[in-house]
Design an enzyme around this catalytic site. Sequence first.
Site, short mmCIF file in Angstrom:
data_model
loop_
_atom_site.label_atom_id
_atom_site.label_comp_id
_atom_site.label_asym_id
_atom_site.label_seq_id
_atom_site.Cartn_x
_atom_site.Cartn_y
_atom_site.Cartn_z
N GLY A 1 71.40 65.61 92.15
CA GLY A 1 70.28 65.64 93.09
C GLY A 1 70.48 64.54 94.12
O GLY A 1 71.06 64.76 95.18
N GLU B 1 64.28 66.18 99.96
CA GLU B 1 65.08 65.73 101.11
C GLU B 1 65.37 64.23 101.05
O GLU B 1 65.42 63.54 102.07
CB GLU B 1 64.44 66.18 102.43
CG GLU B 1 64.35 67.71 102.45
CD GLU B 1 64.19 68.33 103.79
OE1 GLU B 1 64.65 67.73 104.77
OE2 GLU B 1 63.62 69.44 103.85
#
Length: 389
Positions: free
Chosen positions: A135, A371
Amino acid sequence: MSDLAIFQLTDEHKMLRDAARDFAQNEIAPIAARFDESGEFPHETIKKMGALGFMGIEVPEEYGGAGMDTLAYVLALEEISKADAAHGVIMSVNNSLYAYGLIKFGTDAQKKKFLTPIASGKSVGAYSLTEPMSGSDAGNMKSRATKDGDFYVLNGRKSWVTSGPVADYTVVFMVTDPQKKQKGISAFMVDSKTPGFIRGKKEPKLGIRASATSELLFENCRVPAENLIGSEGDGFKIAMTVLDAGRIGIGAQALGIAEAAYEAARQYAGEREAFGQPIGAFQGTAFKIADMKTRIEASRLLIYNAALSKERSKKTGERFSLEASMAKLFASETAMFCAHQAVQIHGGMGYSKELPVERYFRDAKITEIYEGTSEIQRMVISRSELGLK
Ligand code: CAA
């Protein structure tokens, strides 16, 4: 909201902002709670947003977009997100994570094929970087793309893809040369109709529930070599450049949530009475209002500054990572702060589904995560300041 004295908005900016505000308040706000409850994707309003030009604000007119600048994009996105953050993220991913990469790195043929349908809102675009085991450490992905004649064969599992369950086209990042680490990652455009492109499990989420999020599986998915963006090995830099643009969008989304929470709190503070006076007359509430307003205005300054830095970068080629990360970090923490204070000011009503305040609270949290988490933004900012990267 106030017009900031140091930023000059053109008449065109103001018209777009007002059009976004009218649409958001008339068409999105009334349905937001229902779509949040059902978790259904809002196909109809997204199509209408496409017709109004909101799904490809910076896409050049020759590819069906509105051909406007980044300031226009953040102004419209803030208004949409103020009505519903789920519509906001669908718009943000379409405009920045998907379209910006194609605008900046795509060939004319790729732009015609992959930008035009999404700029009109007829199709939806997605961006697929994250994997179950990578991630924040995005460069550690494992999915593989192997060249086979005029095709690349894609295999792997991607996760947390915004619009994954509905996207018509996705920009996908995969390893083409495992020896080269980040420099061995490449970017591909994938049409969802390609055999071997499989939509995986849909995520049941705390907030932004009307935006669909899922895994994507690639099983011997054969993608034409002409769908490679840039050259082999350019993928990580493309992913990061595009995320810089995306972070400005998430900042604007967070600003919209913060504004909505603030407006609700300000109104309630004036109406609700306790101990014989409006609760806003108590300093405990009044100072919350002051802090919310100040942080919102500071967020807006950072976001507009990042938007203008991105505009400048179109001419100079300079990175705007620092400005984008500061804007995203501050605005997302402001959204969480304001939503938290708004719930507190509303007391029991803030905890009730009868009002949208609890939704703002749930929606705000994701802006500190996707993000790039707040920790990743602090890493980007501190590395830049300390000259470590
Ligand atoms: N622009 C251009 N190039 C960049 C860049 C940027 N913003 N950031 C890094 N690079 C370049 C570096 O210059 C370096 O190139 P050289 O080797 O040629 O110098 C190369 O990329 C590698 O950089 P780093 O060594 O800094 O890479 P790293 O592995 O340390 O990672 C990181 C840096 C900032 C932590 C990055 O991994 C990162 O941003 N992680 C977070 C990922 C993220 O935001 N994921 C969200 C996915 S999208 C999503 O949330 C779902 C959705 O659909 C909304």
